[in-house]
Design an enzyme around this catalytic site. Structure first.
Site, short mmCIF file in Angstrom:
data_model
loop_
_atom_site.label_atom_id
_atom_site.label_comp_id
_atom_site.label_asym_id
_atom_site.label_seq_id
_atom_site.Cartn_x
_atom_site.Cartn_y
_atom_site.Cartn_z
N CYS A 187 0.64 -1.07 0.00
CA CYS A 187 0.06 -0.09 -0.01
C CYS A 187 0.94 1.17 0.14
O CYS A 187 1.44 1.63 -0.85
CB CYS A 187 -1.00 -0.12 1.18
SG CYS A 187 -2.23 1.03 0.92
N HIS B 28 -3.68 -5.65 1.06
CA HIS B 28 -2.89 -5.83 2.27
C HIS B 28 -3.05 -7.26 2.57
O HIS B 28 -3.82 -7.61 3.32
CB HIS B 28 -3.64 -5.24 3.39
CG HIS B 28 -3.21 -3.56 3.15
ND1 HIS B 28 -2.19 -3.06 4.04
CD2 HIS B 28 -4.06 -2.59 3.02
CE1 HIS B 28 -2.34 -1.89 3.96
NE2 HIS B 28 -3.48 -1.64 3.19
N GLU C 290 -1.03 -8.70 4.81
CA GLU C 290 -1.06 -9.06 6.34
C GLU C 290 -2.35 -9.04 7.06
O GLU C 290 -2.30 -9.47 8.09
CB GLU C 290 0.03 -7.88 6.81
CG GLU C 290 -0.56 -6.74 7.09
CD GLU C 290 -0.63 -5.67 5.66
OE1 GLU C 290 -0.67 -4.46 5.72
OE2 GLU C 290 -0.39 -6.33 4.74
#
Length: 232
Positions: free
Chosen positions: A87, A207, A209
């Protein structure tokens, strides 16, 4: 694997990233403040996390790309070390000249915060070898400037060298760059993530994660971090 996550004023994804790296197999993960001039000794992977560094003033990632620590990040990458930007981190990598292209305002000129589908395009990298070619995965996005842009020659080169790592797609894997649902931010050729020439740098807008535990809705992002854990 020893990983360093760079923290800038305005980033807020570093804790999520550090947790995902540890879950993926990293045996040492440290946070490094942007004002440092050196990375921890023996660093295998540098991560530029998401957020809004410096409030996205000037351009997203533009100020962070010129932070003191970024000279060491660039040196690490140029020596073949692994680097991941997610990002805002992807925006920083482009602003620093470590990846080609830029991230522009979303096509709809609105902030997008939702889960999207991606198709894995390149599996021959340290970041993606845990996925199958054309596997469809689901990651969240949260950005206003995620519209990937590059000139036609650069786009052709990225595709010809198999450096498009992920594309936005429909749930069934169909890629349609003109579809606002399959390509939510309008990125050229529906590109969501790209690799460097040496395949040791990945810039990715969504994302991974945030999807590494079933409790949080799924584990589609976990293979990326497990791949990295085995890479070093």
């Amino acid at each position: 694997m020893k990983a360093a996550v760079i923290v800038f004023p305005g980033t807020y994804r570093e804790q999520d990233m550090m947790r995902a790296l540890k879950k993926g197999g990293a045996n040492e993960v440290s946070a490094v403040w942007h004002a440092e001039t050196e990375l921890p000794g023996g660093t295998d992977l540098v991560v530029l996390p998401g957020g809004f560094s410096y409030g996205d003033y000037l351009r997203s990632g533009a100020i962070a790309a010129r932070a003191p620590v970024m000279a060491s990040v660039a040196d690490h990458a140029k020596k073949g070390g692994l680097a991941l930007g997610v990002c805002n981190g992807f925006q920083m990598l482009c602003e620093a000249g470590l990846l080609p292209g830029t991230l522009m305002r979303n096509a709809g000129l609105t902030f997008i915060c939702k889960e999207v589908h991606l198709r894995v395009e390149a599996t021959n990298s340290a970041f993606t070898n845990g996925y199958r070619h054309h596997q469809v995965v689901r990651f969240p996005v949260a950005h206003h400037d995620g519209n990937y842009f590059a000139d036609p020659a650069t786009l052709d080169r990225l595709e010809g060298e198999d450096r498009v790592a992920f594309r936005y797609c429909a749930p069934d894997g169909t890629v349609d760059p003109k579809s606002p649902t399959a390509n939510p931010n309008g990125s050229q050729r529906a590109i969501a993530g790209i690799l460097s020439e040496n395949r040791n740098i990945l810039g990715l807008m969504p994302h991974p994660e945030n999807l590494v535990e079933e409790l949080l809705g799924g584990t589609d992002g976990l293979p990326l971090f497990e791949s990295l854990g085995l890479a070093a």
